[in-house]
Design a protein around this motif. Sequence first.
Motif, PDB file in Angstrom:
ATOM      1  N   ASN A   1       0.814  -1.218   0.000  1.00  0.00           N
ATOM      2  CA  ASN A   1       0.000   0.000   0.000  1.00  0.00           C
ATOM      3  C   ASN A   1       0.847   1.267   0.000  1.00  0.00           C
ATOM      4  OD1 ASN A   1      -2.421  -1.566   0.122  1.00  0.00           O
ATOM      5  ND2 ASN A   1      -1.996  -1.868   2.300  1.00  0.00           N
ATOM      6  N   VAL A   2       1.787   1.339  -0.950  1.00  0.00           N
ATOM      7  CA  VAL A   2       2.641   2.516  -1.097  1.00  0.00           C
ATOM      8  C   VAL A   2       2.498   3.080  -2.511  1.00  0.00           C
ATOM      9  CG1 VAL A   2       4.339   1.686   0.572  1.00  0.00           C
ATOM     10  CG2 VAL A   2       4.676   1.257  -1.850  1.00  0.00           C
ATOM     11  N   THR A   3       2.908   4.324  -2.651  1.00  0.00           N
ATOM     12  CA  THR A   3       2.987   4.952  -3.966  1.00  0.00           C
ATOM     13  C   THR A   3       4.464   5.070  -4.324  1.00  0.00           C
ATOM     14  OG1 THR A   3       0.974   6.216  -3.583  1.00  0.00           O
ATOM     15  CG2 THR A   3       2.462   7.039  -5.290  1.00  0.00           C
ATOM     16  N   ALA A   4       4.825   4.600  -5.499  1.00  0.00           N
ATOM     17  CA  ALA A   4       6.200   4.713  -5.971  1.00  0.00           C
ATOM     18  C   ALA A   4       6.286   5.893  -6.933  1.00  0.00           C
ATOM     19  CB  ALA A   4       6.635   3.432  -6.663  1.00  0.00           C
ATOM     20  N   VAL A   5       7.244   6.775  -6.688  1.00  0.00           N
ATOM     21  CA  VAL A   5       7.481   7.891  -7.590  1.00  0.00           C
ATOM     22  C   VAL A   5       8.224   7.337  -8.812  1.00  0.00           C
ATOM     23  CG1 VAL A   5       8.626  10.117  -7.866  1.00  0.00           C
ATOM     24  CG2 VAL A   5       7.539   9.528  -5.682  1.00  0.00           C
ATOM     25  N   LYS A   6       7.696   7.605  -9.982  1.00  0.00           N
ATOM     26  CA  LYS A   6       8.236   7.007 -11.205  1.00  0.00           C
ATOM     27  C   LYS A   6       9.652   7.481 -11.516  1.00  0.00           C
ATOM     28  CE  LYS A   6       5.439   7.172 -14.810  1.00  0.00           C
ATOM     29  NZ  LYS A   6       4.828   7.323 -16.153  1.00  0.00           N
ATOM     30  N   GLU A   7       9.926   8.764 -11.331  1.00  0.00           N
ATOM     31  CA  GLU A   7      11.238   9.314 -11.673  1.00  0.00           C
ATOM     32  C   GLU A   7      12.297   8.877 -10.665  1.00  0.00           C
ATOM     33  OE1 GLU A   7      13.357  13.636 -12.490  1.00  0.00           O
ATOM     34  OE2 GLU A   7      11.213  13.529 -12.145  1.00  0.00           O
ATOM     35  N   ALA A   8      13.424   8.403 -11.187  1.00  0.00           N
ATOM     36  CA  ALA A   8      14.531   7.958 -10.335  1.00  0.00           C
ATOM     37  C   ALA A   8      15.290   9.143  -9.765  1.00  0.00           C
ATOM     38  CB  ALA A   8      15.495   7.083 -11.135  1.00  0.00           C
ATOM     39  N   ASN A   9      15.878   8.953  -8.581  1.00  0.00           N
ATOM     40  CA  ASN A   9      16.847   9.881  -7.996  1.00  0.00           C
ATOM     41  C   ASN A   9      18.213   9.383  -8.461  1.00  0.00           C
ATOM     42  OD1 ASN A   9      14.764  11.106  -6.275  1.00  0.00           O
ATOM     43  ND2 ASN A   9      14.831   9.147  -5.218  1.00  0.00           N
ATOM     44  N   ILE A  10      18.956  10.210  -9.180  1.00  0.00           N
ATOM     45  CA  ILE A  10      20.234   9.786  -9.743  1.00  0.00           C
ATOM     46  C   ILE A  10      21.326  10.705  -9.209  1.00  0.00           C
ATOM     47  CG2 ILE A  10      21.550   9.430 -11.870  1.00  0.00           C
ATOM     48  CD1 ILE A  10      18.812   9.011 -13.270  1.00  0.00           C
ATOM     49  N   TYR A  11      22.365  10.100  -8.615  1.00  0.00           N
ATOM     50  CA  TYR A  11      23.462  10.847  -8.003  1.00  0.00           C
ATOM     51  C   TYR A  11      24.799  10.327  -8.531  1.00  0.00           C
ATOM     52  CZ  TYR A  11      19.682  11.464  -4.604  1.00  0.00           C
ATOM     53  OH  TYR A  11      18.476  11.730  -4.010  1.00  0.00           O
ATOM     54  N   HIS A  12      25.825  11.142  -8.379  1.00  0.00           N
ATOM     55  CA  HIS A  12      27.201  10.744  -8.656  1.00  0.00           C
ATOM     56  C   HIS A  12      27.336  10.058 -10.016  1.00  0.00           C
ATOM     57  CE1 HIS A  12      28.393  12.029  -4.679  1.00  0.00           C
ATOM     58  NE2 HIS A  12      27.360  11.363  -4.184  1.00  0.00           N
ATOM     59  N   ASN A  13      26.904  10.804 -11.054  1.00  0.00           N
ATOM     60  CA  ASN A  13      27.043  10.336 -12.443  1.00  0.00           C
ATOM     61  C   ASN A  13      26.383   8.982 -12.688  1.00  0.00           C
ATOM     62  OD1 ASN A  13      28.565  12.624 -13.327  1.00  0.00           O
ATOM     63  ND2 ASN A  13      30.341  11.755 -12.273  1.00  0.00           N
ATOM     64  N   GLY A  14      25.293   8.718 -11.990  1.00  0.00           N
ATOM     65  CA  GLY A  14      24.551   7.474 -12.189  1.00  0.00           C
ATOM     66  C   GLY A  14      25.052   6.294 -11.391  1.00  0.00           C
ATOM     67  N   ASN A  15      26.070   6.496 -10.562  1.00  0.00           N
ATOM     68  CA  ASN A  15      26.602   5.397  -9.755  1.00  0.00           C
ATOM     69  C   ASN A  15      25.751   5.103  -8.525  1.00  0.00           C
ATOM     70  OD1 ASN A  15      28.809   4.826 -11.415  1.00  0.00           O
ATOM     71  ND2 ASN A  15      29.983   6.486 -10.506  1.00  0.00           N
ATOM     72  N   VAL A  16      24.866   6.025  -8.178  1.00  0.00           N
ATOM     73  CA  VAL A  16      23.930   5.828  -7.065  1.00  0.00           C
ATOM     74  C   VAL A  16      22.546   6.208  -7.583  1.00  0.00           C
ATOM     75  CG1 VAL A  16      23.292   6.517  -4.721  1.00  0.00           C
ATOM     76  CG2 VAL A  16      25.716   6.429  -5.378  1.00  0.00           C
ATOM     77  N   THR A  17      21.611   5.274  -7.485  1.00  0.00           N
ATOM     78  CA  THR A  17      20.241   5.552  -7.917  1.00  0.00           C
ATOM     79  C   THR A  17      19.265   5.049  -6.861  1.00  0.00           C
ATOM     80  OG1 THR A  17      19.994   3.464  -9.112  1.00  0.00           O
ATOM     81  CG2 THR A  17      20.825   5.341 -10.365  1.00  0.00           C
ATOM     82  N   SER A  18      18.103   5.685  -6.804  1.00  0.00           N
ATOM     83  CA  SER A  18      17.070   5.234  -5.874  1.00  0.00           C
ATOM     84  C   SER A  18      15.699   5.618  -6.406  1.00  0.00           C
ATOM     85  CB  SER A  18      17.281   5.821  -4.471  1.00  0.00           C
ATOM     86  OG  SER A  18      17.080   7.219  -4.477  1.00  0.00           O
ATOM     87  N   ARG A  19      14.685   5.023  -5.817  1.00  0.00           N
ATOM     88  CA  ARG A  19      13.287   5.349  -6.096  1.00  0.00           C
ATOM     89  C   ARG A  19      12.615   5.679  -4.769  1.00  0.00           C
ATOM     90  NH1 ARG A  19      12.266   5.410 -11.764  1.00  0.00           N
ATOM     91  NH2 ARG A  19      13.711   3.921 -12.593  1.00  0.00           N
ATOM     92  N   THR A  20      11.761   6.696  -4.800  1.00  0.00           N
ATOM     93  CA  THR A  20      11.069   7.142  -3.591  1.00  0.00           C
ATOM     94  C   THR A  20       9.748   6.415  -3.438  1.00  0.00           C
ATOM     95  OG1 THR A  20      12.091   9.323  -3.766  1.00  0.00           O
ATOM     96  CG2 THR A  20      10.100   9.162  -2.420  1.00  0.00           C
ATOM     97  N   LEU A  21       9.485   5.973  -2.211  1.00  0.00           N
ATOM     98  CA  LEU A  21       8.204   5.368  -1.843  1.00  0.00           C
ATOM     99  C   LEU A  21       7.493   6.294  -0.874  1.00  0.00           C
ATOM    100  CD1 LEU A  21       9.318   1.690  -1.137  1.00  0.00           C
ATOM    101  CD2 LEU A  21       8.454   2.654  -3.279  1.00  0.00           C
ATOM    102  N   GLU A  22       6.214   6.557  -1.132  1.00  0.00           N
ATOM    103  CA  GLU A  22       5.402   7.410  -0.254  1.00  0.00           C
ATOM    104  C   GLU A  22       4.349   6.537   0.423  1.00  0.00           C
ATOM    105  OE1 GLU A  22       3.922  10.179  -3.119  1.00  0.00           O
ATOM    106  OE2 GLU A  22       5.771  11.367  -3.093  1.00  0.00           O
ATOM    107  N   PHE A  23       4.258   6.658   1.740  1.00  0.00           N
ATOM    108  CA  PHE A  23       3.326   5.856   2.529  1.00  0.00           C
ATOM    109  C   PHE A  23       2.116   6.697   2.905  1.00  0.00           C
ATOM    110  CE2 PHE A  23       7.325   3.792   2.682  1.00  0.00           C
ATOM    111  CZ  PHE A  23       7.064   2.448   2.830  1.00  0.00           C
ATOM    112  N   SER A  24       1.007   6.031   3.197  1.00  0.00           N
ATOM    113  CA  SER A  24      -0.248   6.735   3.494  1.00  0.00           C
ATOM    114  C   SER A  24      -0.154   7.613   4.737  1.00  0.00           C
ATOM    115  CB  SER A  24      -1.398   5.739   3.624  1.00  0.00           C
ATOM    116  OG  SER A  24      -1.138   4.824   4.668  1.00  0.00           O
ATOM    117  N   ASP A  25       0.770   7.310   5.650  1.00  0.00           N
ATOM    118  CA  ASP A  25       0.928   8.123   6.864  1.00  0.00           C
ATOM    119  C   ASP A  25       1.808   9.359   6.636  1.00  0.00           C
ATOM    120  OD1 ASP A  25       3.479   7.053   6.708  1.00  0.00           O
ATOM    121  OD2 ASP A  25       3.409   6.071   8.673  1.00  0.00           O
TER     122      ASP A  25
END
Length: 103
Positions: A6-30
């Motif tokens: 029951n989470v919302t995933a943000v489609k756009e990736a977080n990209i850091y350090h020339n693409g060597n670190v990437t993440s996706r944000t999850l938003e919770f109902s709280d």
Amino acid sequence: MSKFENVTAVKEANIYHNGNVTSRTLEFSDGTTKSLGIMLPGEYTFGTNEAEIMEMLSGELDIKLPGEDWKTLNTPETFNVPANSSFDLKIKTVTDYCCSYIK
């Protein structure tokens, strides 16, 4: 916990350090957020606005938190990062992580 429901995933990736670190944000109902990401081997510095709890799901790294000496962490490990600070990482092997943001 191996999965979140029951989470919302943000489609756009977080990209850091020339693409060597990437993440996706999850938003919770709280209103809380987490990010799930991968860090490739290398040396990185990160800044924080909010306090964070970093959970290593796989990998090995060296970390230098504010006011502390370097230390080596292996999976599974969890570490806390204070708000409004920065920390240094030396990623030794591909590292999978979950970051929880503390408001």
